[in-house]
Design a protein around this motif. Structure first.
Motif: not given
Length: 154
Positions: A124-142
């Protein structure tokens, strides 16, 4: 040998350099936290987690090696280390004695359960909380697209 090739343009080079840096820094940070908190590596944690998700907490060592993208030799050494700690035990596969299964022990499951909250907090600290929900979706897709490309299923 020719120097001709498909060179990266400036945008591609910058994206690649950032990803390269992330591929070094993020695993090292997660591994350091895991080592100090739980006395195990991220790789060991991943193997315990894979076993906990497997039916009966059991998986062939050769399957684990493929899952972890490691050699059978490396995985066998890792399983022996985990076995010495009491977190895993080995048995011949009852359906085919040519194979050896790794089996998560109750102590191994307890170690995984005790370690998981700290690991999730690090993620959470290093990845999840640094991104918006849209960025998390993009990260998953990428990530999915890159994994499919690596596995030849793209």
């Amino acid at each position: 040998m020719s120097n001709e090739g498909r060179w990266l343009d400036e945008q591609q080079l910058q994206a690649w350099m950032r990803l390269s840096a992330l591929l070094v820094v993020l695993p090292a940070e997660l591994d350091g936290e895991m080592q100090s908190r739980a006395g195990m590596t991220q790789f060991e944690y991943g193997v315990l987690a894979a076993l906990s998700d497997a039916p009966g907490g059991t998986m062939r060592i050769s399957t684990l090696a493929g899952f972890a993208r490691g050699s059978l030799s490396r995985m066998s050494h890792l399983i022996k280390r985990l076995e010495r700690r009491g977190w895993v035990r080995r048995e011949l596969d009852p359906s085919d004695g040519r194979y050896t299964n790794a089996i998560l022990t109750e102590d191994g499951r307890a170690k995984l359960v005790a370690t998981a909250p700290g690991h999730v907090e690090d993620v959470r600290r290093l990845v999840i909380d640094a991104l918006t929900p849209a960025q998390l979706r993009q990260l998953g897709e990428i990530s999915d697209r890159l994994l499919r490309n690596i596995n030849g299923t793209c």
